[in-house]
Design a protein around this motif. Structure first.
Motif, mmCIF file in Angstrom:
data_model
loop_
_atom_site.group_PDB
_atom_site.id
_atom_site.type_symbol
_atom_site.label_atom_id
_atom_site.label_comp_id
_atom_site.label_asym_id
_atom_site.label_seq_id
_atom_site.Cartn_x
_atom_site.Cartn_y
_atom_site.Cartn_z
ATOM 1 N N UNK A 284 -35.352 54.547 27.421
ATOM 2 C CA UNK A 284 -36.338 55.566 27.755
ATOM 3 C C UNK A 284 -35.815 56.517 28.828
ATOM 4 N N UNK A 285 -36.172 57.780 28.646
ATOM 5 C CA UNK A 285 -35.777 58.828 29.575
ATOM 6 C C UNK A 285 -37.017 59.603 30.011
ATOM 7 N N UNK A 286 -36.837 60.470 30.982
ATOM 8 C CA UNK A 286 -37.904 61.359 31.429
ATOM 9 C C UNK A 286 -37.303 62.749 31.598
ATOM 10 N N UNK A 287 -37.833 63.710 30.851
ATOM 11 C CA UNK A 287 -37.282 65.064 30.883
ATOM 12 C C UNK A 287 -38.398 66.071 31.137
ATOM 13 N N UNK A 288 -38.067 67.237 31.693
ATOM 14 C CA UNK A 288 -39.103 68.204 32.085
ATOM 15 C C UNK A 288 -39.754 68.871 30.873
ATOM 16 N N UNK A 289 -41.030 69.228 30.994
ATOM 17 C CA UNK A 289 -41.740 69.845 29.867
ATOM 18 C C UNK A 289 -41.462 71.332 29.686
ATOM 19 N N UNK A 290 -40.491 71.854 30.380
ATOM 20 C CA UNK A 290 -40.108 73.253 30.201
ATOM 21 C C UNK A 290 -38.610 73.389 30.421
ATOM 22 N N UNK A 291 -38.065 74.488 29.977
ATOM 23 C CA UNK A 291 -36.634 74.721 30.121
ATOM 24 C C UNK A 291 -36.340 76.211 30.050
ATOM 25 N N UNK A 292 -35.096 76.554 30.285
ATOM 26 C CA UNK A 292 -34.709 77.962 30.243
ATOM 27 C C UNK A 292 -34.802 78.496 28.820
ATOM 28 N N UNK A 293 -35.069 79.772 28.710
ATOM 29 C CA UNK A 293 -35.188 80.420 27.399
ATOM 30 C C UNK A 293 -33.961 80.130 26.535
ATOM 31 N N UNK A 294 -32.793 80.129 27.177
ATOM 32 C CA UNK A 294 -31.550 79.923 26.421
ATOM 33 C C UNK A 294 -31.522 78.568 25.715
ATOM 34 N N UNK A 295 -32.168 77.571 26.303
ATOM 35 C CA UNK A 295 -32.199 76.246 25.675
ATOM 36 C C UNK A 295 -32.877 76.319 24.310
ATOM 37 N N UNK A 296 -33.977 77.042 24.213
ATOM 38 C CA UNK A 296 -34.734 77.101 22.972
ATOM 39 C C UNK A 296 -34.190 78.157 22.004
ATOM 40 N N UNK A 297 -33.383 79.085 22.535
ATOM 41 C CA UNK A 297 -32.622 79.953 21.629
ATOM 42 C C UNK A 297 -31.536 79.129 20.950
ATOM 43 N N UNK A 298 -30.867 78.288 21.731
ATOM 44 C CA UNK A 298 -29.804 77.457 21.170
ATOM 45 C C UNK A 298 -30.356 76.460 20.157
ATOM 46 N N UNK A 299 -31.510 75.867 20.464
ATOM 47 C CA UNK A 299 -32.080 74.855 19.573
ATOM 48 C C UNK A 299 -32.623 75.449 18.281
ATOM 49 N N UNK A 300 -32.891 76.760 18.285
ATOM 50 C CA UNK A 300 -33.459 77.404 17.107
ATOM 51 C C UNK A 300 -34.961 77.551 17.162
#
Length: 405
Positions: free
Chosen positions: A53-69
């Motif tokens: 199990x991990x814990x990651x933030x509920x938001x990220x930089x715009x570039x992250x979601x451009x890369x993910x598609x």
């Protein structure tokens, strides 16, 4: 008709407030207690199955979601970016997979680590239109039971079969009644990523994992990055929706340049398997409230035991029983206000599985008279035996209120 919104109000499970915003429900203490019990169960089920199990933030930089598609294929369902500066925009995530891809690539990976199962019960956000929001079934803030299993291609079939087994185990404990399995495929006129060969291979692997399982095909229902197996349920109105899912993804590992070192030392691309055993906590509880009519199985009932002293003279014995129940890990309350009959009716209306009546005789003998949800009264028994009975039922995670046999 049974409606989780009405039951949620009556049982004080959740509430809505215009100041909080539409599609942003408030989990009240009773609802939060039930939810936390389910979350703890699912985490432990995953842990025993080899998930980390991990814990990651509920938001990220715009570039992250451009890369993910996601921004290219999913932007209409996302909240607008938040500009912190000329070149710094943050986005509320619509899915957890981009962050889990970053977890995988946080360091080099070896074939010996695969399958690497990364799990999280994390927050994500969808910009749902106000007209479709309602109760817990359609919300804007989503707490998703999610995981991403990074596999070698030759491991995918076995991994999907094991995920389907875990889904069945979780459903049995929760009282979920699947309405059917659906193989969600590409359809015409939709936007998808990846090439035809990847899609064909992914579909072949999912069909093989469903061998012996009756399912229907649903063209046009695939995720934008790959086909999926959806486990469907029906709400009290007969509407069908997806609760649990398994999805194959060849695209994200390519986009994020994920790799592992194989036995020969060569660099290879993993396959990413998205899976959710029970979906989001919001949609899950919308379903569970209705299917159980608020009378949850004892193991995740908000209050598992209410102690009812007959009179003020039994208050001390009732308090001791409550302390012992708490020490045994049970969720317990003491109710001493009003007539005994009215308090028994209150416990029944609240769907509390067990009511422990403590009268003068019980207090003198260290005993209780247990009443089960539904009205059945058991013979007086030692208080310790009553707590063991309830503990055994809770540990079994079954639907019955008495131990088997």
């Amino acid at each position: 008709m049974i409606d989780h919104r009405r039951l949620g109000r009556e049982l004080e499970l959740f509430a809505s407030d215009p100041l909080a915003g539409a599609g942003l429900p408030l989990w009240l203490p009773a609802g939060a207690a039930a939810r936390h019990a389910v979350e703890e169960y699912v985490r432990e089920l995953e842990r025993r199955a080899g998930y980390r199990h991990v814990s990651t933030p509920p938001l990220g930089r715009r570039e992250l979601f451009e890369l993910s598609g996601h921004l290219g294929y999913f932007a209409d369902d996302m909240f607008p970016p938040m500009a912190l500066g000329a070149d710094d925009e943050l986005v509320l995530r619509p899915a957890l997979c981009p962050h889990h891809a970053l977890v995988f690539r946080a360091r080099g990976r070896s074939y010996r680590e695969l399958p690497l199962r990364i799990a999280e019960l994390g927050g994500m956000y969808r910009a749902e239109r106000s007209g479709v929001l309602g109760g817990l079934s359609r919300v804007r803030a989503i707490s998703l039971n999610d995981a991403h299993n990074f596999c070698a291609l030759e491991q995918v079939g076995e991994e999907v079969v094991e995920i389907l087994r875990l889904i069945r185990e979780a459903h049995a404990a929760l009282g979920v009644r699947p309405a059917g399995f659906r193989l969600s495929l590409r359809g015409p006129g939709e936007k998808y990523v990846g090439d035809d060969a990847q899609w064909a291979r992914a579909e072949e692997l999912l069909r093989a994992a469903l061998d012996g399982v009756e399912f229907t095909e649903a063209p046009g229902e695939a995720a934008f990055y790959g086909p999926k197996i959806d486990i469907q349920v029906r709400d009290a109105a007969g509407r069908e929706f997806t609760l649990s899912t398994v999805q194959l993804d060849f695209d994200k590992p390519e986009r994020f340049d994920l790799s592992y070192t194989d036995a020969s030392g060569a660099r290879r691309r993993p396959v990413m398997v998205h899976r959710s055993l029970v979906g989001s906590m919001e949609r899950l509880f919308a379903y569970l409230i209705e299917v159980h009519e608020g009378a949850f199985p004892a193991w995740y009932a908000p209050v598992q035991l209410v102690v009812l002293p007959v009179g003020d003279d039994q208050a001390g014995a009732a308090a001791r029983l409550a302390r012992d129940a708490l020490a045994a890990g049970l969720r317990v309350e003491v109710d001493g206000a009003g007539s005994l009959g009215s308090r028994i009716r209150d416990a029944a209306r609240a769907r509390v599985p067990y009511a422990a009546v403590v009268g003068p005789r019980e207090a003198a003998e260290g005993a209780v008279s247990l009443r089960l949800r539904g009205g059945r009264a058991l013979d007086p028994m030692p208080a310790a035996d009553a707590l063991r009975l309830i503990g055994a039922v809770v540990a079994d995670r079954g639907p019955a209120l008495l131990p088997a046999g």
